[in-house]
Design a protein around this motif. Structure first.
Motif, PDB file in Angstrom:
ATOM      1  N   ARG A  98       0.837  -1.209   0.000  1.00  0.00           N
ATOM      2  CA  ARG A  98       0.000   0.000   0.000  1.00  0.00           C
ATOM      3  C   ARG A  98       0.868   1.255   0.000  1.00  0.00           C
ATOM      4  O   ARG A  98       0.578   2.231  -0.701  1.00  0.00           O
ATOM      5  CB  ARG A  98      -0.925   0.010   1.221  1.00  0.00           C
ATOM      6  CG  ARG A  98      -2.088  -0.927   1.109  1.00  0.00           C
ATOM      7  CD  ARG A  98      -2.959  -0.854   2.335  1.00  0.00           C
ATOM      8  NE  ARG A  98      -4.079  -1.774   2.222  1.00  0.00           N
ATOM      9  CZ  ARG A  98      -4.624  -2.382   3.260  1.00  0.00           C
ATOM     10  NH1 ARG A  98      -4.184  -2.176   4.475  1.00  0.00           N
ATOM     11  NH2 ARG A  98      -5.641  -3.201   3.081  1.00  0.00           N
ATOM     12  N   HIS A  99       1.930   1.221   0.808  1.00  0.00           N
ATOM     13  CA  HIS A  99       2.843   2.360   0.864  1.00  0.00           C
ATOM     14  C   HIS A  99       3.481   2.599  -0.502  1.00  0.00           C
ATOM     15  O   HIS A  99       3.533   3.734  -0.983  1.00  0.00           O
ATOM     16  CB  HIS A  99       3.914   2.103   1.927  1.00  0.00           C
ATOM     17  CG  HIS A  99       4.982   3.151   1.987  1.00  0.00           C
ATOM     18  ND1 HIS A  99       4.757   4.397   2.508  1.00  0.00           N
ATOM     19  CD2 HIS A  99       6.263   3.127   1.579  1.00  0.00           C
ATOM     20  CE1 HIS A  99       5.867   5.108   2.414  1.00  0.00           C
ATOM     21  NE2 HIS A  99       6.804   4.360   1.854  1.00  0.00           N
ATOM     22  N   GLU A 100       3.953   1.528  -1.132  1.00  0.00           N
ATOM     23  CA  GLU A 100       4.581   1.658  -2.452  1.00  0.00           C
ATOM     24  C   GLU A 100       3.572   2.122  -3.499  1.00  0.00           C
ATOM     25  O   GLU A 100       3.897   2.930  -4.371  1.00  0.00           O
ATOM     26  CB  GLU A 100       5.233   0.337  -2.853  1.00  0.00           C
ATOM     27  CG  GLU A 100       6.449   0.022  -1.999  1.00  0.00           C
ATOM     28  CD  GLU A 100       6.983  -1.375  -2.216  1.00  0.00           C
ATOM     29  OE1 GLU A 100       6.450  -2.122  -3.079  1.00  0.00           O
ATOM     30  OE2 GLU A 100       7.945  -1.745  -1.508  1.00  0.00           O
ATOM     31  N   GLN A 101       2.337   1.636  -3.424  1.00  0.00           N
ATOM     32  CA  GLN A 101       1.294   2.059  -4.357  1.00  0.00           C
ATOM     33  C   GLN A 101       0.991   3.541  -4.179  1.00  0.00           C
ATOM     34  O   GLN A 101       0.839   4.274  -5.150  1.00  0.00           O
ATOM     35  CB  GLN A 101       0.020   1.226  -4.158  1.00  0.00           C
ATOM     36  CG  GLN A 101      -1.115   1.599  -5.083  1.00  0.00           C
ATOM     37  CD  GLN A 101      -0.819   1.295  -6.538  1.00  0.00           C
ATOM     38  OE1 GLN A 101      -0.079   0.368  -6.850  1.00  0.00           O
ATOM     39  NE2 GLN A 101      -1.375   2.070  -7.434  1.00  0.00           N
ATOM     40  N   ALA A 102       0.949   3.988  -2.931  1.00  0.00           N
ATOM     41  CA  ALA A 102       0.694   5.410  -2.663  1.00  0.00           C
ATOM     42  C   ALA A 102       1.820   6.267  -3.231  1.00  0.00           C
ATOM     43  O   ALA A 102       1.568   7.336  -3.799  1.00  0.00           O
ATOM     44  CB  ALA A 102       0.548   5.641  -1.162  1.00  0.00           C
TER      45      ALA A 102
END
Length: 130
Positions: A98-102
Motif C-alpha cells: 500500500r505504501h509503495e502504491q501510494a
C-alpha cells in the motif's frame, strides 16, 4: 475443534491445513488422507464447505482484479521464508505494498499535474487572446 470421534488425522491438524487443501497446494498423499478425514468427520466437512464458499465468493467479487507483480513476489517470498522456518520481517506485506502504491500514485499525480499545467496555461492564454 474436534468432533469427538477418533480419526487417523486429528481435526485441528486438518483445519490448520485446510487452505492448503482448498488451494491444491498439498502433496497428493496428504490430500488422500485429508479427503478420508473429511468423509468421516461432519464438523470438518462443514468447515471445509464454509471456507470453500467464502473462497468462491471472494473469487467472484474480487477475482477480476490483477495483483501487482511486486505484491505477488513479496507474498510468495514471505511464504517461502515461512516454509523454510526463517524469521519473517515484522512489516506487513500488504502495508508495504500500500505504501509503495501510494508513492506510485503520488508520482503519477505529480506527473499529471505537471503535464496538465501547460495545457491549462495554453487554454487560459487562448481565452485572453479572444
Amino acid at each position: 475443534m474436534s468432533c469427538g470421534e477418533p480419526h487417523e488425522k486429528d481435526c485441528s491438524e486438518v483445519l490448520d491445513h485446510l487452505y492448503e487443501y482448498l488451494d491444491r497446494e498439498m502433496p497428493a498423499g496428504e490430500c488422500a488422507d485429508f479427503q478420508v478425514h473429511l468423509d468421516e468427520c461432519s464438523p470438518c466437512l462443514e468447515k471445509y464447505g464454509l471456507e470453500q464458499a467464502v473462497k468462491k465468493l471472494v473469487k467472484r467479487c474480487c477475482g477480476h482484479d490483477d495483483v501487482p507483480v511486486d505484491l505477488r513476489s513479496k507474498v510468495m517470498g514471505r511464504i517461502e521464508l515461512i516454509r523454510a522456518g526463517e524469521t519473517v520481517p515484522e512489516v506487513s506485506v500488504l502495508d508495504q505494498a500500500r505504501h509503495e502504491q501510494a508513492q506510485r500514485e503520488r508520482a503519477a499525480d505529480a506527473q499529471g499535474t505537471a503535464a496538465a499545467s501547460p495545457k491549462a496555461d495554453a487554454a487560459g492564454n487562448a481565452a485572453h487572446a479572444e
